[in-house]
Design an enzyme around this catalytic site. Sequence first.
Site, PDB file in Angstrom:
ATOM      1  N   ASP A 257      -4.217   0.126  -3.678  1.00  9.72           N
ATOM      2  CA  ASP A 257      -4.299   1.082  -2.338  1.00  9.72           C
ATOM      3  C   ASP A 257      -3.329   2.333  -2.585  1.00  9.72           C
ATOM      4  O   ASP A 257      -2.469   2.434  -1.775  1.00  9.72           O
ATOM      5  CB  ASP A 257      -4.148   0.550  -0.998  1.00  9.72           C
ATOM      6  CG  ASP A 257      -5.643  -0.107  -0.594  1.00  9.72           C
ATOM      7  OD1 ASP A 257      -6.380  -0.440  -1.452  1.00  9.72           O
ATOM      8  OD2 ASP A 257      -5.806  -0.448   0.732  1.00  9.72           O
TER       9      ASP A 257
ATOM     10  N   HIS B 169      -1.093   4.668  -0.247  1.00 11.01           N
ATOM     11  CA  HIS B 169      -2.076   5.360   0.319  1.00 11.01           C
ATOM     12  C   HIS B 169      -1.639   6.982   0.281  1.00 11.01           C
ATOM     13  O   HIS B 169      -1.641   7.702   1.254  1.00 11.01           O
ATOM     14  CB  HIS B 169      -2.215   5.040   1.690  1.00 11.01           C
ATOM     15  CG  HIS B 169      -3.213   3.927   1.715  1.00 11.01           C
ATOM     16  ND1 HIS B 169      -4.614   4.015   1.370  1.00 11.01           N
ATOM     17  CD2 HIS B 169      -3.217   2.549   2.222  1.00 11.01           C
ATOM     18  CE1 HIS B 169      -5.117   2.805   1.678  1.00 11.01           C
ATOM     19  NE2 HIS B 169      -4.200   2.057   2.256  1.00 11.01           N
TER      20      HIS B 169
ATOM     21  N   HIS C  22      -2.312  -4.753   2.058  1.00 10.90           N
ATOM     22  CA  HIS C  22      -4.123  -4.852   2.649  1.00 10.90           C
ATOM     23  C   HIS C  22      -3.811  -4.702   4.398  1.00 10.90           C
ATOM     24  O   HIS C  22      -4.920  -3.947   4.666  1.00 10.90           O
ATOM     25  CB  HIS C  22      -4.798  -5.926   2.362  1.00 10.90           C
ATOM     26  CG  HIS C  22      -6.216  -5.744   2.410  1.00 10.90           C
ATOM     27  ND1 HIS C  22      -7.145  -4.463   2.151  1.00 10.90           N
ATOM     28  CD2 HIS C  22      -7.291  -6.613   2.965  1.00 10.90           C
ATOM     29  CE1 HIS C  22      -8.302  -4.686   2.484  1.00 10.90           C
ATOM     30  NE2 HIS C  22      -8.306  -5.812   2.848  1.00 10.90           N
TER      31      HIS C  22
ATOM     32  N   ASN D 100      -8.644  -2.574  -2.689  1.00 13.60           N
ATOM     33  CA  ASN D 100      -9.903  -2.278  -2.099  1.00 13.60           C
ATOM     34  C   ASN D 100     -10.174  -0.707  -2.215  1.00 13.60           C
ATOM     35  O   ASN D 100     -11.532  -0.213  -2.205  1.00 13.60           O
ATOM     36  CB  ASN D 100     -10.427  -2.689  -0.822  1.00 13.60           C
ATOM     37  CG  ASN D 100      -9.546  -2.189   0.178  1.00 13.60           C
ATOM     38  OD1 ASN D 100      -8.233  -2.395   0.324  1.00 13.60           O
ATOM     39  ND2 ASN D 100     -10.259  -1.613   1.372  1.00 13.60           N
ATOM     40  N   HIS D 101      -9.197   0.230  -2.264  1.00 13.33           N
ATOM     41  CA  HIS D 101      -9.497   1.635  -2.064  1.00 13.33           C
ATOM     42  C   HIS D 101      -9.591   2.175  -3.544  1.00 13.33           C
ATOM     43  O   HIS D 101      -9.840   3.295  -3.848  1.00 13.33           O
ATOM     44  CB  HIS D 101      -8.360   2.590  -1.296  1.00 13.33           C
ATOM     45  CG  HIS D 101      -8.601   2.375   0.064  1.00 13.33           C
ATOM     46  ND1 HIS D 101      -9.205   3.525   0.882  1.00 13.33           N
ATOM     47  CD2 HIS D 101      -8.433   1.376   0.998  1.00 13.33           C
ATOM     48  CE1 HIS D 101      -9.107   3.123   2.031  1.00 13.33           C
ATOM     49  NE2 HIS D 101      -8.651   1.781   2.395  1.00 13.33           N
TER      50      HIS D 101
ATOM     51  N   ASP E  69       0.821  -1.252  -0.075  1.00 12.16           N
ATOM     52  CA  ASP E  69      -0.071  -0.076   0.061  1.00 12.16           C
ATOM     53  C   ASP E  69       0.804   1.105   0.070  1.00 12.16           C
ATOM     54  O   ASP E  69       2.049   1.558   0.586  1.00 12.16           O
ATOM     55  CB  ASP E  69      -0.971  -0.042   1.309  1.00 12.16           C
ATOM     56  CG  ASP E  69      -1.996  -1.016   1.288  1.00 12.16           C
ATOM     57  OD1 ASP E  69      -1.688  -1.944   0.715  1.00 12.16           O
ATOM     58  OD2 ASP E  69      -2.934  -0.760   1.831  1.00 12.16           O
TER      59      ASP E  69
END
Length: 309
Positions: A80, A54, A236, A112-113, A52
């Site tokens: 992500d 982010h 995740h 999932n983001h 990730d």
Amino acid sequence: MLVDLDEILVSLKEGRHIPEETVYALCMDSQELLMNESNVARVDTPVTICGDIHGQLHDLLTLFEKSGGVEKTRYVFLGDFVDRGFYSLESFLLLLVYKLRYPDRITLIRGNHETRQITKVYGFYDEVMRKYGNSNVWRYCCEVFDYLSLGAIINDSIFCVHGGLSPDITTLNEIRAIDRKQEVPHEGGMCDLLWSDPDEVDTWSMSPRGAGFLFGKGEVDEFLHVNNVDLIARAHQLVMEGYKEMFDGGLVTVWSAPNYCYRCGNVAAVLKIEDNLERKYTIFEAVQAQNGVGNTIIPTKKAQMDYFL
């Protein structure tokens, strides 16, 4: 519209505003490139696996610096790219520019983001509204999300995915058969790949996230055996040490956002897979705040739930 990728790269790294029409052109070109990729992208070694990001742009730049850079290194990013951090747009666009510039060196997997529903709540939508005054750029990026691969297979030996396994999926061919070009459903195989987590459970269990499942060593061993692979590499979940191997080395979680949410105090890692499939981890720390740039706190307009922490 013709875009100068090298010029955009410089602008992104310097934190300059990218015009809306330039973002549109980048997203259109990216869709065209990504639509020809498989649900399970094939990748050769040597390759560096990244977890990730982010929206932590300055830490993403550090990641490239510490791991060789895209000019001479092959990368798989496990999704992500957006939300939580304050440079989601720049982080995602940087990866798209690299994908367009070096298509065989960057593989981008959906997390999932990378969905409309989640980005509306966890920061990306608000960031775009703050930077542009409208949601057009958010919409362009969401359309690219729909074209991202759901996984990757490295040398037919390592399966890469954002979240984990699904009770609805036994084989890689079943993943290849999914119609991925859509918003992520609330349940089913595509959803589980992006949302599930490994845990010390005896069998499939409900996930506290409200989507996906918890799965244990038995499910991992079965998947590895049926698909004749040696390792599942996923992201995740925040790992304070940057990476965590489980189930006798059959699964690894890689986390690449240091000091996650600008407060967690964790280090980050990337995993290099050599030609002989040897695993080499590189650990790195967050960029320190300087001149208002870097790992700084920027107030957001809306309180955000912490259930991903």
